[in-house]
Enzyme design. Structure first.
Site, PDB file in Angstrom:
ATOM      1  N   ASP A   8      -5.086   1.444   2.428  1.00 36.87           N
ATOM      2  CA  ASP A   8      -5.141   2.825   2.960  1.00 36.87           C
ATOM      3  C   ASP A   8      -4.529   3.878   2.031  1.00 36.87           C
ATOM      4  OD1 ASP A   8      -6.090   1.313   5.044  1.00 36.87           O
ATOM      5  OD2 ASP A   8      -4.666   2.032   6.537  1.00 36.87           O
ATOM      6  N   LYS A 108     -11.580   0.000   8.736  1.00 36.25           N
ATOM      7  CA  LYS A 108     -10.999  -0.445  10.015  1.00 36.25           C
ATOM      8  C   LYS A 108     -10.670   0.764  10.867  1.00 36.25           C
ATOM      9  CE  LYS A 108      -6.521  -0.428   7.824  1.00 36.25           C
ATOM     10  NZ  LYS A 108      -5.967   0.638   8.663  1.00 36.25           N
ATOM     11  N   CYS A 153       0.185  -0.251   8.458  1.00 37.84           N
ATOM     12  CA  CYS A 153      -0.975  -1.009   7.984  1.00 37.84           C
ATOM     13  C   CYS A 153      -0.622  -2.054   6.940  1.00 37.84           C
ATOM     14  CB  CYS A 153      -2.054  -0.040   7.523  1.00 37.84           C
ATOM     15  SG  CYS A 153      -2.709   0.883   8.944  1.00 37.84           S
TER      16      CYS A 153
HETATM   17  C1  VGL Z   1      -1.786   3.932   9.514  1.00 35.48           C
HETATM   18  C2  VGL Z   1      -0.926   4.961  11.367  1.00 35.48           C
HETATM   19  C3  VGL Z   1      -2.187   5.197  11.853  1.00 35.48           C
HETATM   20  C4  VGL Z   1      -1.526   3.243   8.197  1.00 35.48           C
HETATM   21  C5  VGL Z   1      -3.062   4.159   9.977  1.00 35.48           C
HETATM   22  O1  VGL Z   1      -2.429   3.232   7.337  1.00 35.48           O
HETATM   23  O2  VGL Z   1      -0.414   2.701   8.030  1.00 35.48           O
HETATM   24  N1  VGL Z   1      -0.728   4.329  10.220  1.00 35.48           N
HETATM   25  N2  VGL Z   1      -3.243   4.802  11.151  1.00 35.48           N
END
Ligand code: VGL
Ligand code: ZN
Length: 206
Positions: A8, A108, A153
């Site tokens: 991410d 995702k 994540c």
């Molecule tokens: C994430 C919170 C919400 C992450 C993704 O990538 O850690 N955190 N969505």
């Protein structure tokens, strides 16, 4: 050789983004050094990839604010600002990230009814992204994990990968976390260690 998983590393998680992770942009040059190091068989990435109106967005729950926890179809859900909406700039990889060597991207969080912190399974462990099967099909035994955010994540990906039987290494200086409650990042690293995740710095990878 291990596979490098870039978790991410997207605009919305950088300073100035919709869900900014403090110092999140600092992971980009470190990730780039790892990508170019020749130490990895394969480079894979995940993207948080929500439809507009995702159930994890506080904006979908009148009267609720980001950071509050609700029950979302039977699972506890931290509410977040709208972030990483599919095909928006916020969902794109961070500028400067060496994306050309990324062989496959696993997206995702696409189901509006359930969040997916892990790159392998949604938070209810109901649906797979295909990453675990992909790794097994390639004969991969070891994954090295880095990116954003350490306490969400990255942690859930590392724990799921362990549970699926992979050797997992956390490249800790190539991660930054949210620390919604102070200490969350340190607790996440402890949790990963306790699950058998090896914790190293990018220097130690060389
Ligand atoms: C994430 C919170 C919400 C992450 C993704 O990538 O850690 N955190 N969505
Ligand atoms: Zn998300």
């Amino acid at each position: 050789m291990p596979t490098l998983l870039l978790i991410d590393i997207q605009n919305d998680f950088l300073p100035g983004g919709a869900l900014p992770v403090a110092d999140g942009d600092a992971v980009v040059p470190i990730a780039n050094r790892l990508i170019a190091s020749g130490k990895f068989d394969e480079i894979l990435a995940t993207q948080d990839w929500h439809p507009a109106g995702h159930g994890s967005f506080a904006s979908e729950h009148p009267g609720k604010r980001p950071g509050e926890v609700i029950d979302l179809h039977g699972l506890p859900q931290v509410l977040w600002p709208d972030h990483c909406v599919q095909n928006t700039g916020g969902a794109c990889f961070a500028p400067g990230l060496l994306t050309r060597p990324i062989r496959r991207i696993f997206q995702k969080g696409t189901d509006p009814a359930i969040d997916s912190y892990s790159g392998l399974f949604d938070n209810g462990r109901r649906k797979s992204t295909g990453l675990a099967d992909y790794l097994r099909a390639r004969g991969t035994r070891e994954v090295c994990v880095c990116g954003l955010a350490t306490d969400y994540c990255v942690k859930f990906t590392a724990l799921d990968a362990r549970r699926e039987g992979f050797d997992v290494t956390l490249i800790v200086d190539a991660c930054r976390g949210i620390d919604l409650s102070p200490g969350d990042i340190d607790r996440a690293i402890d949790e990963m260690r306790a699950a058998g995740v090896r914790v190293v710095t990018s220097e130690q990878m060389s």
